[in-house]
Design a protein around this motif. Structure first.
Motif: not given
Length: 290
Positions: A77, A81, A193-195, A198, A218
């Motif tokens: 994670s 992230s 999971l917000e990416v 990145t 995630d």
């Protein structure tokens, strides 16, 4: 490839007359009895781990590490992230980029007065649960049996030597099956999971042409409910590399996951056979026992 725009040949084959021809060919292949296993779930009785060798000695042996997998997954994670790359924002993700043959980190670029443009940076483009240590296995096919992990390689470095080990589960395992795009989208929706902030924003924009919010599974949360995740060949062919919707403004990409590969998220494996050395003929590109 998940870190650069499609080649001109890719674009040509994806449109017009060539697209029609390829569609006819794909339908014929999919209807063949030879490919009927492409939709099948994991074969727990026939799983092989492949280790590619950097040297030229197929007899080299290194027993695989099958423990510590869950601990390694727990760090994904943070890694995906962007926190392990330094602070990044949607307009300036951290990590770095290649400049004149040298990799510059975000800190290097800032110190050197180099502007950070999210469209230029590249980094961890994969969304598969790749860890160190980590274990990915797949079945064998044909006679004599050949581990598919030898030939189903997402990002090959041209290896000519490898060793394979057969593995088996030490207990009943919970395996999540990915057989279609909807399976991957639902996985991201359940464990998001917000990416966006990145390097994936730049990499996935280059390969899909889409810009916006991005998400992926995630993996530590997935590992609470599942011991392993298997991607069928059909799941790979219909899902990998596409910008798939998660919700109205967010999309996801399945990247870095070979066909029929199972990524293990828990310490539930043991070595059941091997090692078996392999050598690839560089003229025919065929793997055989060494």
């Amino acid at each position: 490839m998940y870190w650069q725009p499609p080649h001109d040949l890719d674009a040509a084959l994806g449109s017009g007359e060539w697209r029609t021809r390829l569609q006819d060919t794909a339908e014929a292949i999919a209807a063949s009895p030879v490919t009927s296993w492409w939709t099948s779930p994991i074969d727990l009785d026939d799983q092989h781990l492949v280790q590619f060798l950097d040297g030229d000695s197929p007899q080299w042996e290194h027993k695989p590490t099958l423990t510590g997998l869950r601990t390694a997954v727990d760090g994904l994670s943070l890694e995906h992230s962007g926190e392990l790359y330094g602070s990044g924002t949607a307009d300036g993700p951290a990590a770095g980029k290649w400049l004149d043959g040298t990799w510059w980190s975000a800190a290097d670029m800032a110190a050197g007065g180099v502007a950070v443009d999210w469209k230029m940076v590249s980094g961890a483009w994969w969304s598969a649960p790749i860890t160190r240590p980590g274990v990915s296995t797949a079945r064998s096919i044909g006679q004599p049996p050949l581990p598919t992990g030898l030939v189903f390689v997402e990002d090959s470095f041209g290896w000519t030597s490898a060793t394979s080990w057969q593995v088996s589960a030490t207990r009943e395992v919970r395996v999540l099956e990915l057989g279609a795009p909807e399976d991957w989208m639902n996985l991201v929706r359940r464990y998001p999971l917000e990416v966006t902030a990145t390097t994936k924003r730049g990499d996935w924009w280059r390969t899909t042409g889409r810009d916006g919010s991005w998400a992926m599974p995630d993996w530590p949360l997935v590992a609470e409910d599942w011991d392993a995740v298997h991607l069928s060949v059909a799941g790979y062919l219909t899902t990998a590399g596409r910008a798939l919707p998660v919700d109205e403004g967010t999309a996801t990409v399945l990247a870095g996951w070979p066909p029929d590969a199972t990524f293990w998220l828990a310490d539930v494996l043991r070595v059941a056979g091997g090692p078996t050395p392999w050598r690839r003929d560089t003229d025919t590109n065929v793997w055989s026992r060494a």
